[in-house]
Scaffold this active site. Structure first.
Site, short mmCIF file in Angstrom:
data_model
loop_
_atom_site.label_atom_id
_atom_site.label_comp_id
_atom_site.label_asym_id
_atom_site.label_seq_id
_atom_site.Cartn_x
_atom_site.Cartn_y
_atom_site.Cartn_z
N HIS A 232 0.34 4.12 8.17
CA HIS A 232 0.96 4.72 7.02
C HIS A 232 1.47 6.24 7.45
CE1 HIS A 232 -1.75 1.66 5.38
NE2 HIS A 232 -0.80 1.73 4.47
N SER B 213 0.81 -1.22 0.03
CA SER B 213 0.10 0.06 -0.06
C SER B 213 0.83 1.44 0.12
CB SER B 213 -0.83 0.09 1.36
OG SER B 213 -0.16 -0.04 2.38
N ASP C 159 -2.33 7.51 9.45
CA ASP C 159 -3.13 6.79 10.17
C ASP C 159 -2.28 5.90 10.92
OD1 ASP C 159 -1.98 4.93 8.30
OD2 ASP C 159 -3.65 4.81 7.13
#
Length: 339
Positions: free
Chosen positions: A299, A36, A296
């Site tokens: 990340h 991601s 978050d």
């Protein structure tokens, strides 16, 4: 890494490795593999909690537009590169499977093979040899290993790897598989590799919450240090084995500016009360995001991403600097260079 976020924090390194500068791109093409932190759209239409459907950040290699995800890349896109990264993906096939569909590194490599078959007619004039010569000039960056720890080894409620292997055994197992995967890319024509070290997941707010701590989880970081140490060793071995290729290890910066001082909690409100997961929708994030390391629970913020990406760009300079020199030689001698 983990699940969907409500802000454009993804694509940490890949876009930062692209600055708007005058002239041609510093490499003719750029291929991106990862999780991601690299995904810019491949998971959008998959049945998964790991959605990464936001624009990447900045640019540094001179491309006029961002490298497109494999899911939507067209013929005129793939000539300059493709992004294969997938949120939740790992070196091991099962890593991240509890999040839903994702494209493991093995399957990202398979997608690259599909791209090569298309490139044979786009840049190789029907010749695989000419296509591989083109690929020799391209930059390949790979960022894998995060989910093999966050969403595998340190998720015993879903996976049994931590009961089967010691941290040392798991690191060796991962790196051996990683080495075979990188060598598969070499066989397909890749020669310029930038390999990102796995992040220190023990210092993420999400992992601190899981362990009920307000500081870095040493046991998690120790396991990841083992992986990174063995990864660095195997890259040195690959450099010796393949003298016509270059495998560069990219580590995180040793330190950040002192005003980046909020490290134990995310800027946004996360989806679960114990701090795990990513941003909840329709909530206002922190007002001083420039001081936060994490957006978050897993990340990094844009500011951290730019710092990390800039260091990665500097670390990878032997790849694009050598390409600039070889391009001059090829053009002078009339050899096949850019398509």
């Amino acid at each position: 890494m983990a699940t969907k976020s409500q802000a454009s924090i993804f694509m940490v390194f890949t876009a930062t490795l692209l600055v708007a500068i005058n002239g041609d791109p510093q490499v003719p093409c750029y291929f991106i593999f990862g999780d991601s932190l690299m995904d810019n759209g491949n998971n959008n239409h998959l049945h998964t909690n790991a959605k990464v459907n936001y624009e990447p950040y900045a640019q540094l290699l001179g491309f006029e537009s961002f490298i497109q995800p494999f899911a939507t890349a067209r013929s005129d896109d793939i000539v300059k590169g493709v992004n294969y990264a997938s949120g939740g993906a790992g070196i091991r096939e099962e890593s991240g499977q509890h999040l839903g569909e994702r494209i493991s590194f093995d399957n990202q490599i398979k997608n690259h093979r599909i791209t090569i078959l298309r490139l044979i007619f786009l840049v190789g004039r029907g010749s695989l040899v000419a296509t591989k010569k083109y690929l020799h000039k391209c930059m390949y960056t790979v960022g894998m290993g995060n989910n093999d720890y966050i969403n595998n080894y340190f998720a015993p409620e879903y996976y049994n790897t931590s009961s089967l292997y010691s941290p040392e055994e798991f690191a060796l197992l991962l790196v051996e598989q990683y080495s075979q995967q990188l060598q598969a890319l070499y066989a397909y024509g890749a020669r310029k590799f930038g390999i990102f070290a796995a992040g220190y997941s023990g210092c993420t707010p999400g992992m601190m919450a899981i362990y009920g701590m307000n500081s870095c989880v040493d046991s998690v970081n120790s396991a990841i240090i083992l992986f990174n140490t063995h990864l660095n060793t195997i890259l040195n071995e690959l450099n010796t084995k393949y003298p016509d290729a270059k495998f560069i290890y990219i580590d995180a910066p040793l330190q950040y500016p002192t005003d980046l001082n909020v490290t134990d909690k995310p800027c946004c409100e996360v989806e679960s009360i114990d701090g795990k997961g990513n941003c909840s929708p329709d909530h206002i994030p922190c007002s001083n995001r420039q001081n936060y390391v994490f957006w978050d629970s897993f990340h990094p913020t844009e500011r951290v991403s730019v710092i990390d990406g800039t260091q990665a760009y500097t670390t990878l300079s032997p790849l694009y600097a050598s390409e600039a020199i070889s391009s001059l030689v090829d053009n002078e001698e009339g050899h096949f260079s850019n398509a």
